[in-house]
Design a protein around this motif. Structure first.
Motif: not given
Length: 787
Positions: A434-439, A393-402
């Motif tokens: 970190s992701i929130l800071d990026a966007v 689940t984590f990997s799938s979400h991370m692929v989408n986020i990338v």
């Protein structure tokens, strides 16, 4: 172009299916299947305006005539490539053309009869090709059931007439067999039927040789044979030949009509496209009516304000409406709180409403809602675990986020659900921050949900970020699904456990493990929630008071308007009444002045012209409640009490007169020259008499006898008495300067009349005399003119 992944994740296609249910034609449904959110601001604005016009038309007329429309583009395409259209296809073509004509007339009527603007619909109406000639040509040849009519051509009519005659002959011949003496014995049934397009009779198998001819079929038992007797073989052959000719003629007619369709093939494609577009617009409007949706205002500044918005795929009865606003000072919202609390539904509501607005579909929110146009929408929502790729689940979400981080820009709306979930809590929280800071801060609008407590303080540490949470009711141990912007979610584990019966000692020990800081944070959040609830309560109370004040204000304004209206009515009535009084007075005065002028013409010196002009002027000023009259009445009261014999001035006429007698409290009988009038006391001005010498003159005599009547009534008098009275009366009249008097003697035997006229004839001061006119008494009166 909105990413396909976001459309699927946000369930946009389900919304499209819901809208398609309200289409009335296959053309509209095919257009709906191609509907996707637009990223062009002008196009989106036009789509929403068209939908709003559709809502207006439905509100005014209830429905729009869209029946009889078929997707006839394949028919036109077949005609263009040389195919022949069937009667049904041609009938559908004519029906669609007729439907477009009815729709054009309907839109024209709406534009003329209703005081509303529908410019986009009228533009589409003007763009519709007019193909009425083709419709009439098809209808002259084919009926509504798809049958070629006899009137399609004279040849076809002739062939069918011959065919009916031949069929009648065959049936008549075969029916003679069914009525024969041996029919009940040899035939299985006394009927005429058809086999292989030829007329036959059912014959029992043992009697087949009796009729001869051709066997076309037999029953399942073999006991009955369907035979065409030799006597009707040739007649059936003739029928078959006529049917071949009929088919050839029908084919010729269809080819001719197909050629007509081919000529206007391009116009048919355009017409169907426009009808499909109108069907889609009306489907959106009908969906909006049923689902209680509204048209949002659009902007391209990233600002979103949804007023009491619902998730469009959740029933109206169960969906919880929330007001969501961000995109100006606040560009990112982080929603925290327990699972199943409604965080994901909130994300989908914002995303779906955005996609619906950019597709021209009304949104499930109240009036005043506003949406921004986004060039791209990204959504990482739900469990995207891919078994094929062996991803967690984590990997799938991370692929989408990338993928999102590679494609987003400042014109993007990004929706993160359970950001950083599926891994170690500390690492997941760190990644989420970190992701929130990026966007955040790049111009993109971001909404994210999380259950990590570390993100509760995220909104307090960064400008442009707001915390939010979904409310949880401790009493019922269930979420309320209400979104609380500005308040982070807090853990309710201890409260829930306590209500479920967990021993207090265990809860106390657990609380000692959480640390002081965590307890203070939860206390702060609880305080914020309490403050928020109090603020909402105060806001509702204020809203209630404002609503009450508004109603009172409206009521007072309405009453004030009614009073103003009544005041205007009273003023108008008063003006009309005053005008009537003045008009009546002027008419009466004009009559008096006219009579005075006549007197002046006869007496020369009695009334002067300037006195008449002055009298007219005073009459014009004699309005109701005239202050001059009021002042004069007061002067009369101050001067003296008027009595009979006083000399007065009549203000309205400007003439002098003498008071004869008081008729009422405020009215006097006044002698003005030879006129006796009834006047109001307020119109009279007392004149103080001048000191005169005690001399005897004609004027003094006239003054004494100034009350001589203008007529002398002698009816019933004897001859001698009548002459004496007439002589004395004429002397008095002459002293009073009367130019003309009347002597009433009656008609009777005429003796008194002759005696009076003989006396007048010899009187030295009588200028002339005559009988009275019809209105003066006729021959019963003699009018005397004096010198």
């Amino acid at each position: 172009m909105i990413a396909e992944r976001a459309l699927k994740t946000l369930e946009y296609y389900k919304i499209r299916e819901e809208v398609a249910k309200y289409c009335t034609s296959s053309v509209g449904k095919s257009h709906i299947d191609k509907l996707v959110p637009s990223v062009d601001y002008a196009e989106v604005t036009k789509l929403l305006e068209e939908m709003d016009e559709g809502l207006t038309i439905l509100r005014l007329r209830g429905n729009v005539p869209m029946g009889g429309i078929t997707d006839i583009r394949p028919h036109a395409k077949r005609a263009q490539i040389g195919g022949m259209l069937s009667p049904v296809e041609l009938m559908e073509t004519a029906s669609t053309i007729r439907a477009s004509k009815i729709l054009r007339q309907f839109l024209e009527n709406v534009a003329e009869a209703e005081d509303v603007g529908i410019p986009h619909f009228l533009e589409k109406k003007e763009a519709m090709p007019i193909l009425t000639a083709l419709e009439h040509e098809i209808n002259n040849c084919i009926d509504e059931n798809g049958t070629v009519l006899d009137s399609a051509s004279s040849t076809l009519r002739s062939i069918r007439q011959q065919l009916r005659i031949q069929v009648s002959r065959v049936r008549e011949k075969l029916e003679s067999y069914t009525r024969g003496a041996n029919a009940s014995k040899m035939l299985s049934d006394s009927i005429v039927t058809i086999r292989n397009d030829r007329y036959v009779i059912p014959v029992k198998s043992e009697y087949r040789s009796h009729y001869g001819g051709i066997i076309h079929d037999q029953s399942s038992s073999g006991q009955t044979l369907f035979i065409e007797p030799s006597a009707v073989v040739q007649l059936n052959n003739d029928i078959r030949g006529l049917k071949v000719k009929e088919h050839e003629e029908i084919e010729r007619i269809l080819i001719k009509l197909t050629a007509e369709v081919e000529i206007v093939g391009h116009e048919i494609f355009l017409l169907v496209d426009i009808l499909g577009e109108i069907d889609v617009i009306l489907a959106k409007a009908k969906y909006g009516q049923v689902e209680k949706c509204t048209m949002p205002h659009m902007n391209n500044e990233g600002y979103i304000r949804l007023v009491k918005a619902r998730h469009p795929l959740i029933s109206i009865d169960t969906a919880v409406a929330n007001t969501i606003e961000f995109g100006k000072d606040i560009t990112s919202i982080v929603i925290t709180g327990p699972n199943t609390g409604g965080k994901t539904v909130t994300l989908k509501t914002v995303g779906l409403c955005t996609l619906m607005g950019q597709s021209g579909i009304p949104i499930p929110a109240l009036d005043g809602s506003e949406l921004s146009l986004f060039e791209s929408v990204f959504a990482d929502i739900g469990d995207e675990q891919s078994i094929e790729q062996s991803l967690s689940t984590f990997s799938s979400h991370m692929v989408n986020i990338v993928d999102i981080l590679k494609k987003y820009d400042n014109q993007s709306l990004i929706l993160f659900d359970e950001l950083g979930a599926g891994t170690d809590p500390q690492e997941g929280a760190a990644l989420a921050i970190s992701i929130l800071d990026a966007v955040h801060g790049t111009g993109a609008r971001v909404m994210a949900t999380t259950h990590y407590p570390e993100l509760k303080a995220y909104g307090y540490n960064r400008p442009g970020v707001a915390n939010a949470s979904v409310e949880f009711d401790i009493e019922t141990l269930s979420p309320t699904y209400k979104l609380l912007i500005g308040v982070p979610g807090r853990s309710n584990a201890f409260e829930i456990s306590e209500r479920l019966g967990l021993p207090s000692s265990i809860i106390a020990q657990a609380q000692s493990f959480t640390g002081t800081d965590r307890g203070e944070v939860n206390s702060m959040i609880a305080s914020l929630e309490e403050s928020r609830r109090q603020a909402e309560k105060d806001a509702e109370e204020t809203e209630y008071q404002l609503e009450g004040a508004r109603l009172v204000k409206e009521e007072l304004e309405q009453k004030l308007a009614q009073l103003d209206q009544k005041k205007d009515q009273f003023e108008q009535k008063a003006k009309e009444k005053a005008k009537k009084i003045v008009d009546d007075a002027r008419r009466e005065a004009d009559g008096i002045i006219s009579e005075l002028r006549k007197m002046q013409a006869n007496t020369h010196l009695l009334v002067k012209e300037h006195e008449l002009i002055d009298a007219k002027k005073r009459l014009d000023e004699a309005l109701p409640n005239n202050p001059v009259l009021k002042k004069q009445k007061k002067l009369n009261e101050l001067a003296k009490e008027l009595k009979a014999g006083d000399e007065v001035k009549v203000i309205s006429f400007g003439q002098k007169g003498t008071l004869l007698q008081k008729l009422s409290k405020s009215e006097w009988s006044v002698q003005i020259g030879m006129l006796k009038m009834k006047l109001d006391e307020a119109d009279l001005e007392y004149i103080k008499p001048e000191k005169q010498k005690q001399t005897v003159s004609v004027n003094s005599v006239r003054g004494r006898d100034s009350h001589v009547k203008l007529e002398l009534d002698l009816r019933g008098e004897r001859y001698e008495d009548a002459i004496i009275r007439t002589e004395k009366y004429l002397d008095d009249a002459i002293l009073s300067n009367y130019p003309r008097v009347s002597i009433i003697h009656g008609k009777g035997t005429g003796v008194l009349r002759q005696a009076i006229q003989q006396f007048l004839k010899n009187h030295s001061r009588v200028k002339n005399y005559r009988f009275g006119e019809a209105g003066e008494g006729g021959h019963g009166v003699t009018v005397v003119e004096l010198k």
